[in-house]
Write an enzyme that holds these catalytic residues in place. Structure first.
Site, PDB file in Angstrom:
ATOM      1  N   GLU A  94       0.818  -1.211   0.000  1.00 33.85           N
ATOM      2  CA  GLU A  94       0.000   0.000   0.000  1.00 33.85           C
ATOM      3  C   GLU A  94       0.853   1.264   0.000  1.00 33.85           C
ATOM      4  O   GLU A  94       1.971   1.275   0.521  1.00 33.85           O
ATOM      5  CB  GLU A  94      -0.913   0.014   1.232  1.00 33.85           C
ATOM      6  CG  GLU A  94      -1.940  -1.097   1.175  1.00 33.85           C
ATOM      7  CD  GLU A  94      -2.840  -1.141   2.398  1.00 33.85           C
ATOM      8  OE1 GLU A  94      -4.056  -1.085   2.223  1.00 33.85           O
ATOM      9  OE2 GLU A  94      -2.327  -1.227   3.520  1.00 33.85           O
ATOM     10  N   CYS A 107       3.226   8.574   1.179  1.00 37.22           N
ATOM     11  CA  CYS A 107       3.799   7.598   2.109  1.00 37.22           C
ATOM     12  C   CYS A 107       3.940   6.283   1.352  1.00 37.22           C
ATOM     13  O   CYS A 107       2.959   5.782   0.789  1.00 37.22           O
ATOM     14  CB  CYS A 107       2.863   7.435   3.308  1.00 37.22           C
ATOM     15  SG  CYS A 107       3.353   6.129   4.453  1.00 37.22           S
ATOM     16  N   CYS A 114       5.068  -6.773   7.440  1.00 35.30           N
ATOM     17  CA  CYS A 114       6.248  -6.301   8.191  1.00 35.30           C
ATOM     18  C   CYS A 114       6.653  -7.349   9.224  1.00 35.30           C
ATOM     19  O   CYS A 114       5.793  -7.917   9.896  1.00 35.30           O
ATOM     20  CB  CYS A 114       5.944  -4.980   8.890  1.00 35.30           C
ATOM     21  SG  CYS A 114       7.389  -4.311   9.756  1.00 35.30           S
ATOM     22  N   CYS A 118       4.926  -4.891  15.532  1.00 36.49           N
ATOM     23  CA  CYS A 118       4.513  -3.967  16.590  1.00 36.49           C
ATOM     24  C   CYS A 118       3.037  -4.232  16.944  1.00 36.49           C
ATOM     25  O   CYS A 118       2.180  -4.313  16.062  1.00 36.49           O
ATOM     26  CB  CYS A 118       4.700  -2.526  16.146  1.00 36.49           C
ATOM     27  SG  CYS A 118       6.410  -2.155  15.707  1.00 36.49           S
ATOM     28  N   CYS A 121       0.121  -2.038  15.605  1.00 33.09           N
ATOM     29  CA  CYS A 121       0.145  -1.728  14.174  1.00 33.09           C
ATOM     30  C   CYS A 121      -0.522  -2.842  13.374  1.00 33.09           C
ATOM     31  O   CYS A 121      -0.160  -4.015  13.500  1.00 33.09           O
ATOM     32  CB  CYS A 121       1.599  -1.546  13.732  1.00 33.09           C
ATOM     33  SG  CYS A 121       1.783  -1.381  11.947  1.00 33.09           S
ATOM     34  N   GLY A 164       6.243  -2.063   6.432  1.00 35.40           N
ATOM     35  CA  GLY A 164       7.594  -2.586   6.438  1.00 35.40           C
ATOM     36  C   GLY A 164       8.603  -1.769   7.210  1.00 35.40           C
ATOM     37  O   GLY A 164       8.374  -0.606   7.556  1.00 35.40           O
ATOM     38  N   SER A 196      11.607   6.087   7.989  1.00 36.90           N
ATOM     39  CA  SER A 196      11.193   5.695   9.337  1.00 36.90           C
ATOM     40  C   SER A 196      11.720   4.304   9.658  1.00 36.90           C
ATOM     41  O   SER A 196      11.712   3.413   8.815  1.00 36.90           O
ATOM     42  CB  SER A 196       9.658   5.688   9.389  1.00 36.90           C
ATOM     43  OG  SER A 196       9.211   5.204  10.625  1.00 36.90           O
ATOM     44  N   CYS A 338      -1.474   6.212  10.057  1.00 38.53           N
ATOM     45  CA  CYS A 338      -0.324   5.528  10.649  1.00 38.53           C
ATOM     46  C   CYS A 338      -0.788   4.307  11.437  1.00 38.53           C
ATOM     47  O   CYS A 338      -1.671   4.417  12.291  1.00 38.53           O
ATOM     48  CB  CYS A 338       0.412   6.462  11.604  1.00 38.53           C
ATOM     49  SG  CYS A 338       1.401   7.670  10.771  1.00 38.53           S
TER      50      CYS A 338
HETATM   51  S1  SF4 Z   1       5.093  -1.133   9.777  1.00 36.13           S
HETATM   52 FE1  SF4 Z   1       6.268   0.029  11.321  1.00 36.13          FE
HETATM   53  S2  SF4 Z   1       4.907   0.181  13.119  1.00 36.13           S
HETATM   54 FE2  SF4 Z   1       4.073  -1.435  11.755  1.00 36.13          FE
HETATM   55  S3  SF4 Z   1       4.936  -3.391  12.516  1.00 36.13           S
HETATM   56 FE3  SF4 Z   1       6.329  -2.617  10.919  1.00 36.13          FE
HETATM   57  S4  SF4 Z   1       7.875  -1.399  12.023  1.00 36.13           S
HETATM   58 FE4  SF4 Z   1       6.142  -1.697  13.428  1.00 36.13          FE
END
Ligand code: SF4
Length: 358
Positions: A94, A107, A114, A118, A121, A164, A196, A338
């Site tokens: 995305e 973005c 990922c 987290c 997330c 990611g 990031s 986010c």
């Molecule tokens: S995308 Fe960013 S916030 Fe989400 S799990 Fe991966 S590192 Fe963590």
């Protein structure tokens, strides 16, 4: 794409200096192709009418121009647009377009899913699918430009904050950044590109040594190991002290002020004591803290901190002379804010394509 193999690389996988040119063609031909790709945003080789036909045919046989099989667009009421992108192998990722008054921001993702996992997330809940290639990262900008109807170079800001952990896909992510800043490609200012990371000290040091004046954003989310490991399962591999030390290295080698991302989770990381601990960690570092009210998603198990507590947390940081702001994410209603990216389809249902975490 009729007659074109799905497994072909894309021209966006290559630096402009490495773009293929026909026998006898020189830098003039390469610049012509780069202009079509990045300045004019051509969607097909057939559009590139001033290139020799035989070269266009060869390019079409060897390089797939659009690396996405399907592009779906999900507009939000606030003007931002989430792009759901299907890759030739069926995996999906995305990107999010965020128009502001004076600039266009995109973005982009560096992975399918990922591996960081987290807990707050939605992308982390999907698990890890695969790394994106350099071209698949760059082409997200092209897909947005094509979808919104503007030239690729009108994009002023890029944040590598989508799906990611960019520093775990280091070569592709840094390669994509090099295409973004290449004067013959997207010609962006590196100061308008934010990368990031969840905080990988060795990769932050490596990136610092590249000498790219990017904005670095670190997802800290907690000032103490116990809380951080609770919400970022991979945090045990990178103690907070090592992350902070790598940020000092970043700044010592010419890196700019860093952004500390801090998602406000009710009763988890939002106490005044944690605010004071966060301020203590940042002493001597040029940092700006973004407090991000948690963006909810189904089955997350978290709530955002009440506004009064966010304000109190912010006040503690301000009293400690820490630069801080509260940042509300855009695209919430389209699943594009986010922490919300989860391959949600048209029916608003999460449709993970990703496999188990490594
Ligand atoms: S995308 Fe960013 S916030 Fe989400 S799990 Fe991966 S590192 Fe963590």
């Amino acid at each position: 794409m009729v007659g074109v193999s799905a497994s072909l690389p894309s021209p966006f996988d290559l630096a402009v200096a490495d773009l293929p040119i026909p026998d006898g063609g020189g830098s003039y031909r390469r610049a012509q192709l780069a202009t079509w790709l990045y300045r004019r945003g051509a969607r097909s080789y057939a559009e590139m009418t001033d290139l020799p036909e035989a070269w266009r045919t060869t390019l079409a046989q060897r390089y797939r121009l659009d690396p996405f099989d399907r592009v779906e667009r999900f507009p939000s009421a606030d003007g931002s647009v989430r792009y759901l992108l299907t890759l030739p192998d069926g995996q999906r990722t995305e990107a999010v377009y965020m128009p502001y008054d004076d600039r266009k921001t995109v973005c982009v993702s560096s992975m399918v899913g990922c591996p960081a996992g987290c807990a707050f997330c939605a992308t982390g809940a999907l698990g890890f699918g695969r790394n994106l290639t350099r071209g698949e990262i760059v082409a997200q900008l092209l897909a947005v430009a094509w979808g919104e109807g503007f030239a690729p170079r009108e994009i002023r800001n890029v944040v590598l904050m989508g799906m990611g952990e960019a520093l775990l896909n280091y070569d592709a992510a840094v390669g994509a950044v090099r295409t973004m800043i290449d004067p013959e490609a997207l010609a962006m200012s590196p100061r308008r590109i934010t990368l990031s990371t969840v905080g990988l000290p060795s990769r932050i040091r490596k990136l610092a040594d590249e000498g790219l004046p990017l904005v670095l954003a670190v997802s800290l989310h907690a000032p103490d190991e116990e809380t951080r490991r609770r919400i970022i399962p991979t945090a045990h591999a990178a103690p907070i002290a090592e992350i902070i030390s790598s940020l000092h290295h970043w700044q010592a080698t010419g890196g700019r002020r860093v952004t500390i991302e801090y998602t406000m989770l009710d009763g988890v990381n939002d106490s005044l004591q944690q605010a004071r601990a966060l301020a203590g960690l940042l002493v001597g570092l040029r940092a700006h803290v973004n407090l991000i009210p948690f963006n909810p998603w189904p089955q997350s198990g978290f709530r955002t901190s009440p506004r009064a507590r966010i304000d109190a947390f912010e006040a503690v940081l301000e009293r400690a002379a820490v630069s801080v702001s509260v940042r509300f994410s855009r695209g919430r209603d389209a699943g594009g804010a986010c922490g919300q990216l989860s391959l949600r389809g048209a029916a608003g249902k999460a449709t993970p394509e990703a496999g188990p975490r490594p």
